[in-house]
Design an enzyme around this catalytic site. Structure first.
Site, PDB file in Angstrom:
ATOM      1  N   GLU A  70      41.220  73.908 -52.587  1.00 19.05           N
ATOM      2  CA  GLU A  70      39.827  74.461 -52.964  1.00 19.05           C
ATOM      3  C   GLU A  70      39.210  75.596 -52.238  1.00 19.05           C
ATOM      4  O   GLU A  70      39.625  75.764 -51.124  1.00 19.05           O
ATOM      5  CB  GLU A  70      38.765  73.180 -52.986  1.00 19.05           C
ATOM      6  CG  GLU A  70      38.972  72.107 -53.962  1.00 19.05           C
ATOM      7  CD  GLU A  70      38.078  70.772 -53.728  1.00 19.05           C
ATOM      8  OE1 GLU A  70      37.755  69.900 -54.702  1.00 19.05           O
ATOM      9  OE2 GLU A  70      37.773  70.892 -52.509  1.00 19.05           O
ATOM     10  N   CYS A 101      30.652  71.906 -46.225  1.00 24.79           N
ATOM     11  CA  CYS A 101      31.769  71.780 -45.177  1.00 24.79           C
ATOM     12  C   CYS A 101      32.151  70.198 -45.027  1.00 24.79           C
ATOM     13  O   CYS A 101      31.360  69.351 -44.944  1.00 24.79           O
ATOM     14  CB  CYS A 101      30.923  71.935 -43.859  1.00 24.79           C
ATOM     15  SG  CYS A 101      30.774  73.825 -43.644  1.00 24.79           S
ATOM     16  N   CYS A 130      34.644  80.645 -49.074  1.00 28.49           N
ATOM     17  CA  CYS A 130      35.426  79.799 -47.969  1.00 28.49           C
ATOM     18  C   CYS A 130      36.551  79.334 -48.544  1.00 28.49           C
ATOM     19  O   CYS A 130      36.494  78.922 -49.512  1.00 28.49           O
ATOM     20  CB  CYS A 130      34.370  78.423 -47.837  1.00 28.49           C
ATOM     21  SG  CYS A 130      35.015  77.311 -46.739  1.00 28.49           S
ATOM     22  N   CYS A 145      35.277  63.963 -41.324  1.00 22.81           N
ATOM     23  CA  CYS A 145      35.628  65.170 -42.485  1.00 22.81           C
ATOM     24  C   CYS A 145      36.511  64.627 -43.448  1.00 22.81           C
ATOM     25  O   CYS A 145      37.556  63.862 -43.263  1.00 22.81           O
ATOM     26  CB  CYS A 145      36.605  66.027 -41.950  1.00 22.81           C
ATOM     27  SG  CYS A 145      37.126  67.292 -42.644  1.00 22.81           S
ATOM     28  N   CYS A 160      39.916  64.421 -38.037  1.00 23.74           N
ATOM     29  CA  CYS A 160      38.344  64.271 -37.646  1.00 23.74           C
ATOM     30  C   CYS A 160      37.669  62.994 -38.370  1.00 23.74           C
ATOM     31  O   CYS A 160      37.888  62.962 -39.740  1.00 23.74           O
ATOM     32  CB  CYS A 160      37.610  65.629 -37.539  1.00 23.74           C
ATOM     33  SG  CYS A 160      38.558  66.849 -36.609  1.00 23.74           S
ATOM     34  N   CYS A 205      44.864  67.957 -43.996  1.00 17.68           N
ATOM     35  CA  CYS A 205      44.721  68.292 -42.562  1.00 17.68           C
ATOM     36  C   CYS A 205      45.226  67.054 -41.997  1.00 17.68           C
ATOM     37  O   CYS A 205      45.009  65.984 -41.901  1.00 17.68           O
ATOM     38  CB  CYS A 205      43.301  68.702 -42.056  1.00 17.68           C
ATOM     39  SG  CYS A 205      43.190  69.218 -40.455  1.00 17.68           S
TER      40      CYS A 205
HETATM   41  N1  SAH Z   1      39.733  72.879 -39.495  1.00 19.59           N
HETATM   42  C1  SAH Z   1      38.824  73.896 -39.237  1.00 19.59           C
HETATM   43  C2  SAH Z   1      38.167  74.406 -40.196  1.00 19.59           C
HETATM   44  C3  SAH Z   1      37.869  73.715 -41.404  1.00 19.59           C
HETATM   45  S1  SAH Z   1      36.472  72.462 -41.117  1.00 19.59           S
HETATM   46  C4  SAH Z   1      37.870  73.266 -38.059  1.00 19.59           C
HETATM   47  O1  SAH Z   1      37.762  72.143 -38.096  1.00 19.59           O
HETATM   48  O2  SAH Z   1      37.021  74.171 -37.702  1.00 19.59           O
HETATM   49  C5  SAH Z   1      35.163  73.331 -41.279  1.00 19.59           C
HETATM   50  C6  SAH Z   1      33.722  72.980 -40.659  1.00 19.59           C
HETATM   51  O3  SAH Z   1      33.463  71.889 -41.319  1.00 19.59           O
HETATM   52  C7  SAH Z   1      34.074  72.631 -39.119  1.00 19.59           C
HETATM   53  O4  SAH Z   1      32.953  73.112 -38.121  1.00 19.59           O
HETATM   54  C8  SAH Z   1      33.621  70.996 -39.181  1.00 19.59           C
HETATM   55  O5  SAH Z   1      33.320  70.675 -38.154  1.00 19.59           O
HETATM   56  C9  SAH Z   1      32.719  70.920 -40.504  1.00 19.59           C
HETATM   57  N2  SAH Z   1      32.791  69.528 -41.073  1.00 19.59           N
HETATM   58  C10 SAH Z   1      33.905  68.884 -41.293  1.00 19.59           C
HETATM   59  N3  SAH Z   1      33.250  67.855 -41.841  1.00 19.59           N
HETATM   60  C11 SAH Z   1      31.849  67.793 -42.008  1.00 19.59           C
HETATM   61  C12 SAH Z   1      31.033  67.185 -42.822  1.00 19.59           C
HETATM   62  N4  SAH Z   1      31.214  66.058 -43.231  1.00 19.59           N
HETATM   63  N5  SAH Z   1      29.603  67.519 -42.623  1.00 19.59           N
HETATM   64  C13 SAH Z   1      29.300  68.669 -41.929  1.00 19.59           C
HETATM   65  N6  SAH Z   1      30.402  69.446 -41.450  1.00 19.59           N
HETATM   66  C14 SAH Z   1      31.651  69.123 -41.591  1.00 19.59           C
HETATM   67 FE1  SF4 Z   2      40.865  69.130 -40.114  1.00 21.35          FE
HETATM   68 FE2  SF4 Z   2      38.464  68.499 -40.905  1.00 21.35          FE
HETATM   69 FE3  SF4 Z   2      38.850  68.312 -38.522  1.00 21.35          FE
HETATM   70 FE4  SF4 Z   2      38.697  70.669 -39.526  1.00 21.35          FE
HETATM   71  S1  SF4 Z   2      37.150  69.128 -39.548  1.00 21.35           S
HETATM   72  S2  SF4 Z   2      40.331  70.146 -38.100  1.00 21.35           S
HETATM   73  S3  SF4 Z   2      39.597  70.439 -41.488  1.00 21.35           S
HETATM   74  S4  SF4 Z   2      39.936  67.087 -40.109  1.00 21.35           S
END
Ligand code: SAH
Ligand code: SF4
Length: 347
Positions: A89, A333, A103, A117, A114, A110
């Site tokens: 996406e 995000c 974006c 996420c 995390c 991934c």
């Molecule tokens: N993997 C990279 C880029 C993709 S995630 C990274 O982690 O930076 C992009 C951003 O979205 C990151 O800053 C992550 O911390 C944030 N993010 C992920 N899940 C989220 C959520 N549920 N609510 C708000 N931000 C989130």
């Molecule tokens: Fe991967 Fe989501 Fe963590 Fe970014 S925030 S590193 S996309 S698991």
């Protein structure tokens, strides 16, 4: 082989092997990246025999748009299918000023898992090729049909860019190269969870795009839990890497901080954050957690977010609260999983 995404040097190697002059690479790039040519026969200043060789060797392939979902706030979520059938996406977000941010995704899923996420719950399904990464931008531009339809590109979609290192570097290079897409370097941002070794490598590439780092916690106990990669690269190693990152004068590293109610949103966290960031130029993006189905977390109350922000502002940090975009279409995000799209819009 997809010609979109291969480096100019690689194309030159092909040309030389065919007994053609290397400068033809620039002509081919000009057709594809600057004139929007999607067909070798249209490259009229190139000999028929070379066009044929190109056609026999390469395809010009952009990710296919499977659906577009429009948010109430004007954002559009694009669902793409790339070669091999994987889905990714991209989110296009027009702003009230003239800024239009795209974006894009760097991986299918991934592996960093995390805990907050949605993409992280997928695991790593597949790597993207450079052409799939910059192809998202090219396909959206073609689709919107307007030259200035995208003013900023952020690699904050699905995936961890530095876990797909070479394709991402190749894509960034083509994006900003004067021979390819000519996108302004300072309008490109790579966001990483902080793969320290790769980050140091990326600094040495000298690309000068913006760097955003997802810190998200201020002590290892919490970060270990919400970002398991912290066990490999703890906070102090990450901060040390950022202090050594080759920043040009006047540039700053963006620190992303997802606020999770009761987990990392106390004033004690704000105090520790200020301390961690004291040794290098930064700006802070606070991102109140975007909920998604099945997640145990909640965003803090607005008042708590404001107190956190004010604490840092009083210490002279540039600190912004990132407005959530496209939450109604799971386009914000951490909400990308290429699975749920309530009302696909076609055409
Ligand atoms: N993997 C990279 C880029 C993709 S995630 C990274 O982690 O930076 C992009 C951003 O979205 C990151 O800053 C992550 O911390 C944030 N993010 C992920 N899940 C989220 C959520 N549920 N609510 C708000 N931000 C989130
Ligand atoms: Fe991967 Fe989501 Fe963590 Fe970014 S925030 S590193 S996309 S698991």
């Amino acid at each position: 082989m997809n010609i979109i995404g291969i480096s100019e040097d690689t194309l030159k190697e092909h040309l030389i092997a065919w007994g053609e002059p290397a400068y033809r690479a620039r002509q081919v790039f000009n057709w594809i990246y600057q004139q929007g040519c999607r067909d070798f026969p249209q490259m009229t200043n190139i000999s028929k025999s070379l066009r044929q060789k190109l056609e026999d060797t390469f395809v010009i392939q952009l990710p296919a748009i499977k659906s577009r979902t429009r948010s109430r706030d004007g954002s559009i979520k694009y669902l793409f299918e790339v070669k091999g059938g994987a889905q990714i996406e991209s989110i296009w977000m027009p702003d009230s000023d003239r800024r239009k941010t795209l974006c894009i995704s760097s991986q299918v899923g991934c592996r960093l898992a995390c805990s907050f996420c949605l993409t992280g719950t997928l695991g790593l399904r597949d790597q993207l090729q450079a052409g799939d990464i910059l192809g998202q931008y090219m396909a959206v531009l073609d689709d919107l049909g307007e030259e200035n339809a995208v003013t900023n590109i952020v690699m904050m979609g699905m995936g961890e860019p530095l876990d797909n290192y070479q394709p991402v570097v190749d894509a960034v290079r083509l994006l900003i190269s004067p021979d390819a897409l000519r996108f302004p370097t300072r309008k490109v941002t790579l966001s990483t969870s902080g793969l320290v070794d790769r980050l140091a490598d990326f600094g040495r590439e000298g690309l000068q795009v913006n760097l955003a780092v997802s810190l998200n916690a201020t002590e290892d106990g919490t970060r270990d839990v919400i970002m398991p990669i912290n066990k490999k690269y703890p906070i102090d190693s990450l901060i040390r890497c950022l202090k050594n990152y080759p920043l040009k004068k006047g540039r700053r590293i963006t620190i992303e901080y997802v606020l999770l109610q009761g987990i990392n949103d106390s004033l004690e966290d704000a105090r520790r954050l200020a301390k961690l960031l004291s040794g290098f130029p930064s700006k802070i993006n606070l991102i109140p957690f975007n909920p998604h189905p099945g997640s145990p977390y909640k965003p803090p109350a607005d008042k708590q977010v404001l107190e956190f922000q004010n604490y840092l502002a009083a210490k002279y940090f540039s600190v912004f609260v990132r407005r959530n975009r496209g939450t109604d279409i799971l386009g914000a995000c951490g909400q990308l999983a290429a699975e749920s799209f309530p009302q696909p819009i076609s055409g």
